[in-house]
Write a protein that holds these residues in place. Structure first.
Motif, PDB file in Angstrom:
ATOM      1  N   LYS A 295       0.819  -1.215   0.000  1.00  0.00           N
ATOM      2  CA  LYS A 295       0.000   0.000   0.000  1.00  0.00           C
ATOM      3  C   LYS A 295       0.852   1.263   0.000  1.00  0.00           C
ATOM      4  O   LYS A 295       0.314   2.352   0.213  1.00  0.00           O
ATOM      5  N   MET A 296       2.147   1.147  -0.234  1.00  0.00           N
ATOM      6  CA  MET A 296       3.030   2.306  -0.165  1.00  0.00           C
ATOM      7  C   MET A 296       2.657   3.433  -1.136  1.00  0.00           C
ATOM      8  O   MET A 296       2.815   4.612  -0.786  1.00  0.00           O
ATOM      9  N   PRO A 297       2.157   3.143  -2.367  1.00  0.00           N
ATOM     10  CA  PRO A 297       1.772   4.256  -3.256  1.00  0.00           C
ATOM     11  C   PRO A 297       0.766   5.207  -2.637  1.00  0.00           C
ATOM     12  O   PRO A 297       0.759   6.393  -2.964  1.00  0.00           O
ATOM     13  N   GLU A 298      -0.101   4.706  -1.740  1.00  0.00           N
ATOM     14  CA  GLU A 298      -1.085   5.582  -1.104  1.00  0.00           C
ATOM     15  C   GLU A 298      -0.395   6.595  -0.189  1.00  0.00           C
ATOM     16  O   GLU A 298      -0.777   7.768  -0.149  1.00  0.00           O
ATOM     17  N   ALA A 299       0.600   6.149   0.559  1.00  0.00           N
ATOM     18  CA  ALA A 299       1.309   7.049   1.472  1.00  0.00           C
ATOM     19  C   ALA A 299       2.351   7.889   0.751  1.00  0.00           C
ATOM     20  O   ALA A 299       2.663   8.996   1.188  1.00  0.00           O
ATOM     21  N   LEU A 300       2.875   7.385  -0.373  1.00  0.00           N
ATOM     22  CA  LEU A 300       3.944   8.092  -1.067  1.00  0.00           C
ATOM     23  C   LEU A 300       3.465   9.426  -1.621  1.00  0.00           C
ATOM     24  O   LEU A 300       4.203  10.419  -1.616  1.00  0.00           O
ATOM     25  N   SER A 301       2.215   9.479  -2.098  1.00  0.00           N
ATOM     26  CA  SER A 301       1.689  10.737  -2.631  1.00  0.00           C
ATOM     27  C   SER A 301       1.604  11.802  -1.542  1.00  0.00           C
ATOM     28  O   SER A 301       1.832  12.987  -1.797  1.00  0.00           O
ATOM     29  N   VAL A 302       1.289  11.389  -0.304  1.00  0.00           N
ATOM     30  CA  VAL A 302       1.226  12.337   0.809  1.00  0.00           C
ATOM     31  C   VAL A 302       2.633  12.747   1.251  1.00  0.00           C
ATOM     32  O   VAL A 302       2.895  13.927   1.531  1.00  0.00           O
ATOM     33  N   LEU A 303       3.551  11.795   1.291  1.00  0.00           N
ATOM     34  CA  LEU A 303       4.922  12.104   1.702  1.00  0.00           C
ATOM     35  C   LEU A 303       5.584  13.074   0.735  1.00  0.00           C
ATOM     36  O   LEU A 303       6.359  13.945   1.151  1.00  0.00           O
ATOM     37  N   GLU A 304       5.281  12.942  -0.564  1.00  0.00           N
ATOM     38  CA  GLU A 304       5.862  13.856  -1.542  1.00  0.00           C
ATOM     39  C   GLU A 304       5.397  15.284  -1.305  1.00  0.00           C
ATOM     40  O   GLU A 304       6.131  16.239  -1.590  1.00  0.00           O
ATOM     41  N   MET A 305       4.159  15.462  -0.813  1.00  0.00           N
ATOM     42  CA  MET A 305       3.663  16.803  -0.527  1.00  0.00           C
ATOM     43  C   MET A 305       4.243  17.349   0.775  1.00  0.00           C
ATOM     44  O   MET A 305       4.632  18.512   0.862  1.00  0.00           O
ATOM     45  N   GLN A 306       4.303  16.511   1.806  1.00  0.00           N
ATOM     46  CA  GLN A 306       4.772  16.976   3.109  1.00  0.00           C
ATOM     47  C   GLN A 306       6.277  17.218   3.142  1.00  0.00           C
ATOM     48  O   GLN A 306       6.742  18.160   3.775  1.00  0.00           O
TER      49      GLN A 306
END
Length: 428
Positions: A295-306
């Motif tokens: 499920k890492m793609p779900e969190a990766l989009s948020v990490l790229e913003m933060q």
């Protein structure tokens, strides 16, 4: 790039049942397949889809050698031994991706052509909302800077009032006065100072409580295989992305480590399913955690913003650039005829259907209004919207606290000015 790009691989050996011998090679897992390739002949000795796995177990061969067995549909059993770093790590990774595939929703009509109009329309709507929210965030940030400048001005006023208070005290109690300060003056000043300290402590406690409640809100939580440092101790756990931090927890939700947002020095992306988070220190070892998740793609989009400036994509990530950033949990699509047959069986179609009506039914069943890629893009955009909304909420709560402090500081400054004015009038 094909779907056969390896997410992770381990050296080991495979038991060839027909020849009754072990063959050394490399065991690897991709988005949808488990494969073992011989190190000598470079041939694939075993290859099967994750969806065909029935059971994964850790067993012993001849009561001596520790092995990992995978039971495939059709009662086909695969034996893997001499796995490095150890079989527990391989078991945790295989079991994680297999479990996430079992829990994922099915998509029978994935191979069919989709109508992009509805999905694209939804994406455009979400993109417009995201732009508006980003503009609102910029306005809030500018407003917060103005509040901070006001706080600095009030602090300077408070400092000047302190200097004025000392000067007035010297004028009211000259150095030649034998008793120093008047007793009633000293008591009044002590009471005023105690009240001011109590009010400041209460405001600080309320502000810290408010900040804690908003900063601990969870944006995303994904199951993952976690390792501190290298790949030798990969264990099941989860990764929590909060507004102000990242939390590493085990399977019992016990906190293993907490990375504050300003303490993270690097987030290295090895693949869409594997990242490393590092906090550097001077004079002592760094703190580094490795996360492997379906499920890492779900969190990766948020990490790229933060963490825009702290996210680094490695050379390994280029192997996945040509493929969509989708979860490996997506099931394989059936063929056009199989999908139509299954849909017809589920809807209990009559045996005789005119050709024209059947073609319309085919279009209706096999052409969803939103494709899988569009749904995945929408999901990531909604995660980013959630992140923006939570950050905006945090900033609003901070500004509310600043406004409360500004109000109390202004009232206190006004009271001090009036008191100093009265004292100066008495001196005159």
């Amino acid at each position: 790039m094909s779907r056969d790009t390896a997410i992770h691989s381990w050296p080991g050996s495979y038991y060839i049942n027909s020849e009754k011998r072990w063959e050394s090679g490399t065991l690897s897992i991709t988005r949808s397949t488990v494969r073992f390739v011989s190190s000598q002949s470079k041939e694939s000795l075993a290859s099967f889809r994750l969806s065909r796995i029935m059971e994964i177990k850790m067993e012993s061969s001849s009561f001596i050698f520790s092995t990992l067995t995978v039971l495939e549909e059709g009662n086909v059993k695969h034996w893997f031994g001499s796995l490095k770093p150890n079989r527990v790590v391989v078991y945790n990774v295989l079991e994680h991706f297999w479990r996430e595939r079992l829990l994922s929703p099915s998509s029978e009509a994935r191979g069919a052509e989709s109508q992009p109009s509805k999905g694209r329309e939804l994406i455009n709507l979400v993109a417009g909302a995201q732009r508006r929210l980003e503009d609102t965030g910029r306005v809030l940030s500018h407003q917060g800077e103005q509040f901070d400048n006001m706080m600095q001005g009030l602090e300077k006023i408070d400092s000047d009032l302190g200097v004025a208070d000392k000067l007035l005290s010297e004028l009211e109690s000259p150095s030649w006065w034998p008793f120093g300060k008047l007793p009633w003056k000293a008591q009044q000043e002590a009471k005023a100072e105690d009240a001011a300290r109590a009010a400041a402590a209460a405001a600080a406690a309320a502000a810290s409580a408010g900040r804690g409640s908003s900063r601990n809100k969870v944006i995303s939580s994904i199951p993952a295989v976690v390792s501190k440092g290298g790949d030798s101790d990969l264990k099941p756990g989860c990764l929590l992305v909060l507004v102000s931090s990242l939390e590493v927890r085990d399977t019992n939700c016990q906190l293993l480590h907490r990375f504050e947002r300003n303490e993270i020095d690097e987030i290295r992306v090895h693949s869409p399913y594997e990242i490393t988070v590092r906090q550097r220190f001077i004079g002592k070892p760094d703190i580094c955690y490795r996360f492997l998740s379906a499920k890492m793609p779900e969190a990766l989009s948020v990490l790229e913003m933060q963490y825009k400036k702290k996210v680094e994509f490695t050379g390994e990530y280029t192997a996945f650039k040509a493929t969509p950033l989708s979860s490996p949990c997506d099931t394989e699509g059936t063929t056009w005829n199989e999908g139509l047959l299954q849909k017809c069986q589920e809807t209990e179609l009559p045996l005789e259907v005119p050709a024209g009506e059947l073609s319309q039914l085919q279009v209706h069943l096999l052409q969803p209004s939103v494709s899988q890629a569009e749904a995945q893009e929408l999901k990531q955009m909604l995660m980013q919207l959630k992140n923006l909304a939570l950050e905006a909420e945090t900033e609003l709560e901070r500004q509310d606290e600043v406004l409360d402090v500004l109000t109390s500081s202004t009232d206190r400054a006004t009271m001090h000015i009036e008191k100093h004015t009265c004292r100066m009038k008495r001196l005159l």
